[in-house]
Design an enzyme around this catalytic site. Structure first.
Site, PDB file in Angstrom:
ATOM      1  CB  SER A 233      42.462  46.447  43.518  1.00 13.97           C
ATOM      2  OG  SER A 233      42.489  46.179  44.900  1.00 13.97           O
TER       3      SER A 233
ATOM      4  CD  GLU B 176      30.496  34.402  53.702  1.00 19.95           C
ATOM      5  OE1 GLU B 176      30.131  33.217  53.477  1.00 19.95           O
ATOM      6  OE2 GLU B 176      31.368  34.685  54.549  1.00 19.95           O
TER       7      GLU B 176
ATOM      8  N   GLY C 294      49.507  48.700  46.254  1.00 23.99           N
ATOM      9  CA  GLY C 294      48.306  49.224  46.893  1.00 23.99           C
ATOM     10  C   GLY C 294      47.742  50.435  46.183  1.00 23.99           C
TER      11      GLY C 294
ATOM     12  N   PRO D  11      43.592  50.238  43.938  1.00 25.85           N
ATOM     13  CG  PRO D  11      43.232  49.738  46.195  1.00 25.85           C
ATOM     14  CD  PRO D  11      44.144  49.435  45.035  1.00 25.85           C
TER      15      PRO D  11
ATOM     16  N   GLY E  41      53.336  50.890  47.142  1.00 23.04           N
ATOM     17  CA  GLY E  41      53.519  49.763  46.244  1.00 23.04           C
ATOM     18  C   GLY E  41      52.305  49.520  45.374  1.00 23.04           C
TER      19      GLY E  41
ATOM     20  CE1 TYR F 133      31.866  30.790  57.661  1.00 24.84           C
ATOM     21  CE2 TYR F 133      30.508  30.436  55.715  1.00 24.84           C
ATOM     22  CZ  TYR F 133      31.382  31.222  56.440  1.00 24.84           C
ATOM     23  OH  TYR F 133      31.771  32.444  55.948  1.00 24.84           O
TER      24      TYR F 133
ATOM     25  CG  HIS G 172      34.724  33.906  53.674  1.00 27.01           C
ATOM     26  ND1 HIS G 172      34.168  33.490  54.860  1.00 27.01           N
ATOM     27  CD2 HIS G 172      36.070  33.821  53.854  1.00 27.01           C
ATOM     28  CE1 HIS G 172      35.124  33.172  55.713  1.00 27.01           C
ATOM     29  NE2 HIS G 172      36.285  33.370  55.132  1.00 27.01           N
TER      30      HIS G 172
END
Length: 403
Positions: free
Chosen positions: A206, A140, A279, A282, A277, A98, A88
């Site tokens: 990432s 947040e 991924g 990071p 893949g 919200y 978020h």
């Protein structure tokens, strides 16, 4: 946290709400976007909405949060909340939004469940919603404060590398000439682009290089949809963004980061970094951080891909700079052995023959079936579930599948 009366009501109605949560979230998004079409145009991922995965993720998170409150009324699932809050925050979600979500979500609940939504039921689920919402708002707020705000910033592309036929790396520096705030390996940034139809769509990528550089680096896989539409943002970046162009980036977010201090007391901790893949992005940043900080402990690097040609960032030298690293690759379409950078096997990742030291902390990133399979294998080898951390690209369907 959840009042005693509401615990009883939520427990009694959870099967009904849970059974209808898919229809509820579908109507919620339909009502929200009818009232506020700019949210679908400029905030929500249109591809995920079309595929229904965002609805599944929302349904899963609501059901998981409510179930946790019923089972542990004095506790809250902080790991789940932190993961959602980071996503978020990377989208610059505000506290005011919200209330908008509450309005349309509860309208959808009333629409789907009808007379079953008594005042007592509405009050109990209202309490559930605001417990979750207020927890996210607080997390947040803290994230924004830590980063000095939630402002988007323009970055100039100063380098582009074609890693594979479908993966391109973009190197960026602040267009205003100011310093780049530091980040932690494993984190991501949101990238906002203007599309031909006027939409400003956002995606998370990432950071694929170690912290400490004045540049940012992202490696983007072009999403080829097959029977579904192609990825809007990834294809835009591949086709239209080159050296000299500018992109809008958020500050860095994400909680898949190396625990402890890899350069301090944790420098000897055994680690396992597993990816599949794209991924890998990071994980490469983590390897760079470990190499730069002089990590001395054993590091097991595991990666699965379709073929060597599709394995992005495969030639990255970080693992070779670590004193006690082992590298294991699996390819579905081809196998070969190359002593320079580890063993290569045919098929999907299988940890059967790999010794995992006691006390290993594991970090996973890749498709959900891959992460589920690796997690199960690690638990079978004695790794504590609390020491297995993961990152999901796109909506987090892990909870949706378990709810």
């Amino acid at each position: 946290m959840l009042s005693e009366q509401s615990v009883a009501t939520v427990r009694a109605t959870l099967p009904v709400v849970g059974g209808a949560i898919g229809e509820i979230t579908e109507r919620f998004y339909a009502g929200l976007f009818a009232a506020r079409p700019e949210l679908l145009r400029d905030l929500f991922n249109r591809g995920n909405q079309a595929a229904g995965t965002q609805r599944q993720a929302l349904a899963g998170s609501i059901a998981a949060f409510a179930t946790h409150l019923v089972d542990h009324p004095d506790d809250r699932p902080d790991a789940m909340l932190a993961r959602i809050a980071h996503k978020h925050a990377s989208l610059a979600i505000t506290a005011e939004q919200y209330a908008l979500v509450h309005e349309h979500l509860f309208a959808a609940i009333a629409d789907v469940l009808g007379e079953a939504v008594t005042p007592e039921v509405a009050a109990a689920w209202d309490e559930v919603y605001w417990l979750m919402a207020n927890a996210l708002i607080a997390i947040e707020k803290r994230l924004y404060e830590e980063r000095g705000g939630s402002e988007w910033r323009e970055w100039e592309v100063v380098g582009r590398v074609e890693e594979t036929a479908d993966v391109a790396t973009f190197r960026l520096r602040p267009a205003d000439g100011g310093p780049a705030a530091d980040f932690r390996a494993g984190q991501y940034v949101s990238v906002q682009v203007g599309l031909p139809d006027g939409a400003r769509q956002i995606r998370q990528y990432s950071l694929s290089a170690a912290p400490g550089s004045p540049l940012r680096q992202i490696s983007v896989k072009r999403v080829r949809g097959g029977t579904a539409p192609d990825g809007e943002v990834s294809n835009h970046l591949h086709a239209r963004v080159h050296v000299g162009d500018r992109l809008r980036l958020s500050p860095p977010y994400g909680d898949l980061v190396l625990a402890g201090n890899p350069a301090g007391n944790d420098a000897a901790a055994p680690l396992l970094l597993a990816s599949a893949g794209i991924g890998v992005t990071p994980i490469v940043a983590m390897l760079g951080q470990l190499a730069d900080t002089g990590h001395q402990g054993p590091v097991i690097v595991v990666h699965g891909d379709r073929s060597p040609a599709e394995h992005a960032l495969r030639a990255d030298p970080y693992a070779g700079k670590l004193p006690d690293a082992s590298v294991h690759f699996w390819y579905e379409e081809a196998a070969r052995r190359d002593g320079a950078d580890g063993s290569h096997r045919t098929g999907r990742v299988d940890l059967t023959g790999i010794a995992v030291p006691e006390g290993t902390r594991a970090y996973l990133c890749g498709p959900l079936p891959f992460m589920r399979a690796v997690r199960a294998q690690l638990i079978g080898k004695g790794v504590a579930p609390a020491d297995i951390h993961y990152e999901v690209f796109g909506p987090d369907l892990w909870l949706a599948r378990e709810s």
